[in-house]
Design an enzyme around this catalytic site. Structure first.
Site, PDB file in Angstrom:
ATOM      1  N   ALA A  71      -6.857   0.186 -54.389  1.00 58.93           N
ATOM      2  CA  ALA A  71      -6.785  -0.414 -52.987  1.00 58.93           C
ATOM      3  C   ALA A  71      -6.011  -0.987 -52.567  1.00 58.93           C
ATOM      4  O   ALA A  71      -5.834  -1.480 -52.288  1.00 58.93           O
ATOM      5  CB  ALA A  71      -7.885  -1.919 -53.747  1.00 58.93           C
ATOM      6  N   HIS A  84      -2.740  -0.681 -50.411  1.00 59.60           N
ATOM      7  CA  HIS A  84      -1.759  -1.170 -49.512  1.00 59.60           C
ATOM      8  C   HIS A  84      -1.053  -0.389 -48.464  1.00 59.60           C
ATOM      9  O   HIS A  84      -0.282  -0.396 -49.218  1.00 59.60           O
ATOM     10  CB  HIS A  84      -2.540  -2.056 -48.859  1.00 59.60           C
ATOM     11  CG  HIS A  84      -2.379  -3.469 -49.814  1.00 59.60           C
ATOM     12  ND1 HIS A  84      -0.645  -3.194 -49.785  1.00 59.60           N
ATOM     13  CD2 HIS A  84      -3.046  -4.335 -50.397  1.00 59.60           C
ATOM     14  CE1 HIS A  84      -0.642  -4.395 -50.785  1.00 59.60           C
ATOM     15  NE2 HIS A  84      -1.956  -5.049 -50.901  1.00 59.60           N
ATOM     16  N   GLU A  85      -0.252  -1.056 -47.185  1.00 61.65           N
ATOM     17  CA  GLU A  85       1.006  -1.258 -47.044  1.00 61.65           C
ATOM     18  C   GLU A  85       1.777  -1.329 -48.163  1.00 61.65           C
ATOM     19  O   GLU A  85       2.945  -0.907 -48.434  1.00 61.65           O
ATOM     20  CB  GLU A  85       1.123  -1.200 -45.693  1.00 61.65           C
ATOM     21  CG  GLU A  85       2.403  -0.974 -44.969  1.00 61.65           C
ATOM     22  CD  GLU A  85       3.265   0.100 -45.358  1.00 61.65           C
ATOM     23  OE1 GLU A  85       3.956   0.698 -45.229  1.00 61.65           O
ATOM     24  OE2 GLU A  85       2.434   1.016 -44.990  1.00 61.65           O
ATOM     25  N   HIS A  92       1.758  -1.437 -51.147  1.00 62.44           N
ATOM     26  CA  HIS A  92       1.447  -0.879 -52.261  1.00 62.44           C
ATOM     27  C   HIS A  92       2.532   0.169 -52.471  1.00 62.44           C
ATOM     28  O   HIS A  92       3.427   0.720 -52.790  1.00 62.44           O
ATOM     29  CB  HIS A  92      -0.004  -0.494 -53.287  1.00 62.44           C
ATOM     30  CG  HIS A  92      -0.053  -1.106 -53.592  1.00 62.44           C
ATOM     31  ND1 HIS A  92      -1.785  -1.843 -52.727  1.00 62.44           N
ATOM     32  CD2 HIS A  92      -0.358  -1.920 -54.731  1.00 62.44           C
ATOM     33  CE1 HIS A  92      -2.078  -2.646 -53.787  1.00 62.44           C
ATOM     34  NE2 HIS A  92      -1.796  -2.884 -54.564  1.00 62.44           N
ATOM     35  N   GLU A  98       6.992  -9.126 -54.503  1.00 62.68           N
ATOM     36  CA  GLU A  98       7.415 -10.530 -55.182  1.00 62.68           C
ATOM     37  C   GLU A  98       5.912 -11.235 -54.381  1.00 62.68           C
ATOM     38  O   GLU A  98       6.008 -12.695 -54.834  1.00 62.68           O
ATOM     39  CB  GLU A  98       8.251 -10.800 -53.877  1.00 62.68           C
ATOM     40  CG  GLU A  98       9.833 -10.659 -54.814  1.00 62.68           C
ATOM     41  CD  GLU A  98      10.574 -10.580 -53.857  1.00 62.68           C
ATOM     42  OE1 GLU A  98      11.166 -12.019 -52.688  1.00 62.68           O
ATOM     43  OE2 GLU A  98      12.004 -10.754 -53.999  1.00 62.68           O
ATOM     44  N   ASP A 158       2.871 -11.542 -55.869  1.00 56.28           N
ATOM     45  CA  ASP A 158       3.163 -12.260 -56.918  1.00 56.28           C
ATOM     46  C   ASP A 158       4.151 -12.800 -57.853  1.00 56.28           C
ATOM     47  O   ASP A 158       4.780 -11.536 -58.495  1.00 56.28           O
ATOM     48  CB  ASP A 158       1.909 -11.610 -57.700  1.00 56.28           C
ATOM     49  CG  ASP A 158       0.107 -10.981 -56.777  1.00 56.28           C
ATOM     50  OD1 ASP A 158      -0.303 -11.732 -57.368  1.00 56.28           O
ATOM     51  OD2 ASP A 158       0.558  -9.270 -56.198  1.00 56.28           O
ATOM     52  N   GLN A 180       3.814 -13.342 -62.058  1.00 54.79           N
ATOM     53  CA  GLN A 180       3.456 -12.036 -62.359  1.00 54.79           C
ATOM     54  C   GLN A 180       4.828 -11.637 -62.322  1.00 54.79           C
ATOM     55  O   GLN A 180       5.359 -11.147 -63.694  1.00 54.79           O
ATOM     56  CB  GLN A 180       3.062 -11.755 -61.561  1.00 54.79           C
ATOM     57  CG  GLN A 180       2.561  -9.895 -61.920  1.00 54.79           C
ATOM     58  CD  GLN A 180       1.801  -8.972 -61.764  1.00 54.79           C
ATOM     59  OE1 GLN A 180       0.303  -9.599 -62.046  1.00 54.79           O
ATOM     60  NE2 GLN A 180       2.767  -8.666 -60.406  1.00 54.79           N
ATOM     61  N   SER A 204      -5.377  -6.592 -51.514  1.00 59.40           N
ATOM     62  CA  SER A 204      -6.665  -5.271 -51.724  1.00 59.40           C
ATOM     63  C   SER A 204      -7.414  -6.951 -51.455  1.00 59.40           C
ATOM     64  O   SER A 204      -8.720  -6.568 -51.137  1.00 59.40           O
ATOM     65  CB  SER A 204      -6.670  -5.291 -53.272  1.00 59.40           C
ATOM     66  OG  SER A 204      -5.458  -4.366 -53.414  1.00 59.40           O
TER      67      SER A 204
END
Length: 277
Positions: free
Chosen positions: A30, A32-33, A35, A147, A149, A152, A185
């Site tokens: 999914a 997006h920009e 990623h 960043e 997340d 994570q 997403s």
């Protein structure tokens, strides 16, 4: 040309002849920009870039959105081709976990039990398990994570350091939509009214981060969130840059998680507290 592989054997064949650094961007699809920005950063660093697309069941808890998580492989592959990715690794569940659910998994430790970890028990254990597996399968020298997340990212850095994995972890600043909403997403689940309400998250962080006193940071952000009835806050926290206790002065992080409608969103920004040291 972007090659698409679905098995670890195919991936190993493609990686065998790579002469230089291998960069990896791990995703659940999914795309997006945000990623795509990770892919651009990876391409600027290494000639060979692997993007993984795998919706990891281990990091979804009971009642979370594993089954309905958006799966848009063809569109994702077009995005990867447009960004000049070398290989897309899009394995099945059985390919990643050939023996079923793994009996040995990563322990996220105390850092994995706060914030997102408190709200989503087991999430970070599942996330770290698949990240470690994908680092090994992709033979990565450097990996890029957003960043947005932030917890994570902090946990992945700690895992790599603690286990001597020898992979460089690069954090990339959050990419935002017009108006400030962090790209995710899950944003596609928001109705137009919910998307408007969700702007309160980035506004709260932005205006809170304009202060240098910790009490003012939290009070300002908290008021903005409280004034938007469609936003149900899970947590609003001010921490140190490493997610420890916030310092009296110096770099810190302001983080929020909230539900808007049925959609759970997270966001964070850097904060500088007190006089610069």
């Amino acid at each position: 040309m972007t090659y698409v592989v679905h098995t670890r054997a195919e991936l190993a064949t493609d990686l065998a002849a790579v002469p230089g650094e291998i960069a990896v961007v791990m995703t659940m699809g999914a795309l997006h920009e945000g990623h795509r920005q990770l892919m651009r950063e990876a391409r600027a660093r290494a000639a060979f870039v692997v993007v993984t697309i795998f919706v990891n069941p281990l990091q979804f808890g009971p009642g979370e959105d594993f089954e309905k998580y958006p799966r848009t492989l063809e569109a994702d592959l077009e995005a990867c081709r447009a960004e000049g990715v070398s290989v897309v690794f899009a394995p099945s569940r059985d390919e990643v976990y050939p023996d079923g659910a793994p009996s040995i998994t990563m322990n996220a430790g105390p850092l994995g039990e706060i914030l997102e970890g408190a709200s989503r028990p087991g999430h970070f254990s599942g996330m770290l398990t698949v990240v470690q597996k994908l680092l090994m399968l992709t033979r990565a020298d450097v990996a890029f994570f957003g960043e947005k997340d932030f917890q994570q990212l902090a946990l992945i850095r700690r895992m790599v350091r603690d286990l001597e994995l020898g992979v460089e972890i690069v954090g990339v600043p959050t990419v935002r939509e017009n108006g400030g909403l962090a790209r995710s997403s899950r944003n596609r689940y928001l109705s137009p009214e919910e998307r408007r309400a969700a702007l309160a998250l980035s506004q709260a962080l932005r205006e809170g981060a304009a202060h240098t006193d910790s009490a003012a940071v939290l009070a300002t952000a908290g008021k903005i969130l409280a004034d938007e009835p469609a936003v149900r806050v899970d947590y609003l926290a001010l921490t140190g840059a490493d997610l420890g206790d916030a310092p009296v002065a110096g770099p810190a992080r302001l983080l929020v998680a909230a539900r808007v409608g049925a959609t759970r969103l997270i966001d964070n920004v850097p904060v500088t507290l007190g006089p610069a040291t």
